[in-house]
Design a protein around this motif. Structure first.
Motif, PDB file in Angstrom:
ATOM      1  N   ASP A  51      31.412 -47.745 -25.981  1.00 14.05           N
ATOM      2  CA  ASP A  51      30.683 -47.766 -27.259  1.00 14.05           C
ATOM      3  C   ASP A  51      30.434 -49.207 -27.699  1.00 14.05           C
ATOM      4  OD1 ASP A  51      30.749 -45.003 -27.355  1.00 14.05           O
ATOM      5  OD2 ASP A  51      32.462 -44.904 -28.721  1.00 14.05           O
ATOM      6  N   ARG A  62      17.970 -55.253 -17.935  1.00 17.98           N
ATOM      7  CA  ARG A  62      16.766 -54.463 -18.111  1.00 17.98           C
ATOM      8  C   ARG A  62      16.295 -54.031 -16.729  1.00 17.98           C
ATOM      9  NH1 ARG A  62      13.386 -59.134 -21.232  1.00 17.98           N
ATOM     10  NH2 ARG A  62      13.420 -60.767 -19.629  1.00 17.98           N
ATOM     11  N   TYR A  89      27.655 -41.032 -21.382  1.00 14.10           N
ATOM     12  CA  TYR A  89      26.772 -42.126 -21.001  1.00 14.10           C
ATOM     13  C   TYR A  89      26.266 -41.903 -19.574  1.00 14.10           C
ATOM     14  CZ  TYR A  89      28.341 -44.643 -25.154  1.00 14.10           C
ATOM     15  OH  TYR A  89      28.598 -45.014 -26.447  1.00 14.10           O
ATOM     16  N   PHE A 111      18.935 -47.111 -22.420  1.00 10.01           N
ATOM     17  CA  PHE A 111      18.908 -46.670 -23.810  1.00 10.01           C
ATOM     18  C   PHE A 111      17.747 -45.693 -24.046  1.00 10.01           C
ATOM     19  CE2 PHE A 111      20.536 -51.211 -24.693  1.00 10.01           C
ATOM     20  CZ  PHE A 111      21.800 -50.853 -24.254  1.00 10.01           C
ATOM     21  N   ASP A 112      18.021 -44.632 -24.788  1.00  9.85           N
ATOM     22  CA  ASP A 112      16.973 -43.680 -25.205  1.00  9.85           C
ATOM     23  C   ASP A 112      16.131 -43.233 -24.011  1.00  9.85           C
ATOM     24  OD1 ASP A 112      17.755 -44.084 -27.939  1.00  9.85           O
ATOM     25  OD2 ASP A 112      16.613 -45.964 -27.916  1.00  9.85           O
ATOM     26  N   GLY A 171      19.009 -51.793 -21.116  1.00  9.61           N
ATOM     27  CA  GLY A 171      20.213 -51.025 -20.828  1.00  9.61           C
ATOM     28  C   GLY A 171      21.436 -51.901 -20.688  1.00  9.61           C
ATOM     29  N   VAL A 209      27.861 -50.997 -25.364  1.00 12.20           N
ATOM     30  CA  VAL A 209      26.486 -50.573 -25.641  1.00 12.20           C
ATOM     31  C   VAL A 209      25.976 -51.228 -26.920  1.00 12.20           C
ATOM     32  CG1 VAL A 209      25.043 -48.592 -26.268  1.00 12.20           C
ATOM     33  CG2 VAL A 209      26.651 -48.418 -24.354  1.00 12.20           C
ATOM     34  N   HIS A 258      19.432 -57.087 -26.892  1.00 15.56           N
ATOM     35  CA  HIS A 258      18.037 -56.713 -26.667  1.00 15.56           C
ATOM     36  C   HIS A 258      17.212 -56.861 -27.945  1.00 15.56           C
ATOM     37  CE1 HIS A 258      17.959 -55.398 -22.505  1.00 15.56           C
ATOM     38  NE2 HIS A 258      19.105 -54.774 -22.684  1.00 15.56           N
ATOM     39  N   LYS A 277      22.749 -53.643 -27.165  1.00 18.71           N
ATOM     40  CA  LYS A 277      21.608 -53.331 -28.035  1.00 18.71           C
ATOM     41  C   LYS A 277      21.297 -54.494 -28.976  1.00 18.71           C
ATOM     42  CE  LYS A 277      21.701 -48.288 -27.959  1.00 18.71           C
ATOM     43  NZ  LYS A 277      21.845 -47.026 -28.728  1.00 18.71           N
TER      44      LYS A 277
END
Length: 308
Positions: free
Chosen positions: A293, A224, A203, A257-258, A235, A296, A303, A300
């Motif tokens: 994990d 964010r 990460y 993220f991504d 994030g 996150v 969001h 997600k």
């Protein structure tokens, strides 16, 4: 907006408001709006007078109140109101010992030519905080300036204050923070090189050194990020000492993220949306990874609800 560090080099006439303005809550905003309106009425420049360091940092250097804003963050918000002069007095032993009347006479009157002073109705000033609104009004008659004392701003029948904002942040109550300030809580800074622990865990994070003696919140948060080419990036963030790795310095780490871009040296603003959990110690790295994990996944899902 012009910055004045040393008022003794300035000789103007003005309308003034005074305070620490930490967090720029609704009470502060009311003062600034009254300042701008009165300055227009008097056809005089507006002056916002504040102090560095924060007086609690001077009087209690080992246990100061956590700052809601660094100087640069405060400056960036206040300039949006159209204030003419942002005066930052160095809070030192000399200023701390200045009597209430001498503070008014030597600084507000002699240097800034105060014609109107706008404060909250609980305003205290001068050595040992002996000056109050009644004294300021009396000095106004003596030195020929008006005083406007605004009533305290309330939320749910309790006074709005920087302390109340800090208390809400401490427990992750961002809804109350939003109500008290009409703004989300953010922290800003430059992305710095870290020790690559996040990358080793799978990460990679953007590390931001906060440059504060105390921070108003710690833990794991849904966030964010603003400031990267106009994008708003989702994030998850950690603020703390990284106890699993025996960290000694508090740091803000953000996993986006991504996202796989080099942003070292870039200035970003982290907006806090929700608290996931407190920072805790793990007795093994695999246990820490498993918790990350989970963090996150929670972030997600949060969001995803914002996109509905």
């Amino acid at each position: 907006m012009k910055l004045i560090r040393n008022p003794f080099k300035q000789k103007i006439q003005s309308v003034i408001t005074i305070g620490n303005f930490d967090g720029l809550h609704l009470g502060h905003q009311r003062l600034i709006k009254a300042l701008i309106e009165s300055a227009h009425e008097f056809t005089l420049p507006s002056v916002l007078l504040t102090f560095e360091p924060h007086p609690t940092e001077f009087f209690s250097p080992q246990s100061p109140a956590s700052r809601l804003m660094r100087f640069s963050e405060k400056w960036n918000v206040i300039k949006q109101y159209g204030v003419d002069y942002f005066c930052c007095l160095k809070f030192n032993a000399q200023l701390a010992c200045l009597s209430a009347e001498n503070f008014v006479k030597t600084i507000l009157v002699d240097q800034f030519g105060a014609k109107k002073i706008i404060i909250g109705d609980n305003f205290r000033f001068g050595a040992k905080r002996l000056g109050d609104v009644a004294l300021l009004q009396s000095l106004g008659k003596k030195y020929h300036f008006d005083v406007m004392a605004l009533p305290q701003a309330l939320y749910q029948e309790d006074r709005i204050s920087s302390t109340r904002v800090r208390n809400a942040l401490k427990i992750g109550d961002f809804e109350t923070v939003q109500a008290l300030t009409q703004n989300p809580f953010t922290l800003s800074g430059k992305v710095a090189y870290g020790d690559q622990i996040g990358r080793q865990l799978g990460y990679p994070t953007a590390n931001i050194h906060l440059h504060r003696k105390q921070v108003p919140l710690q833990g794991i948060f849904v966030v964010r990020v603003h400031g990267l080419d106009g994008r708003i990036l989702p994030g998850v963030a950690s603020i703390g000492y990284r106890p699993t790795f025996h960290g000694k310095q508090i740091v803000l780490e953000v996993f986006l993220f991504d996202f796989n871009e080099n942003i070292y040296g870039r200035s970003i603003t982290v907006e806090f949306l929700s608290k996931i959990r407190d920072e805790i110690y793990f007795d093994s790295v695999p246990k820490l990874i498993a918790q990350i994990d989970s963090d996150v996944a929670i972030a997600k899902r949060y969001h995803a609800t914002l996109l509905r």
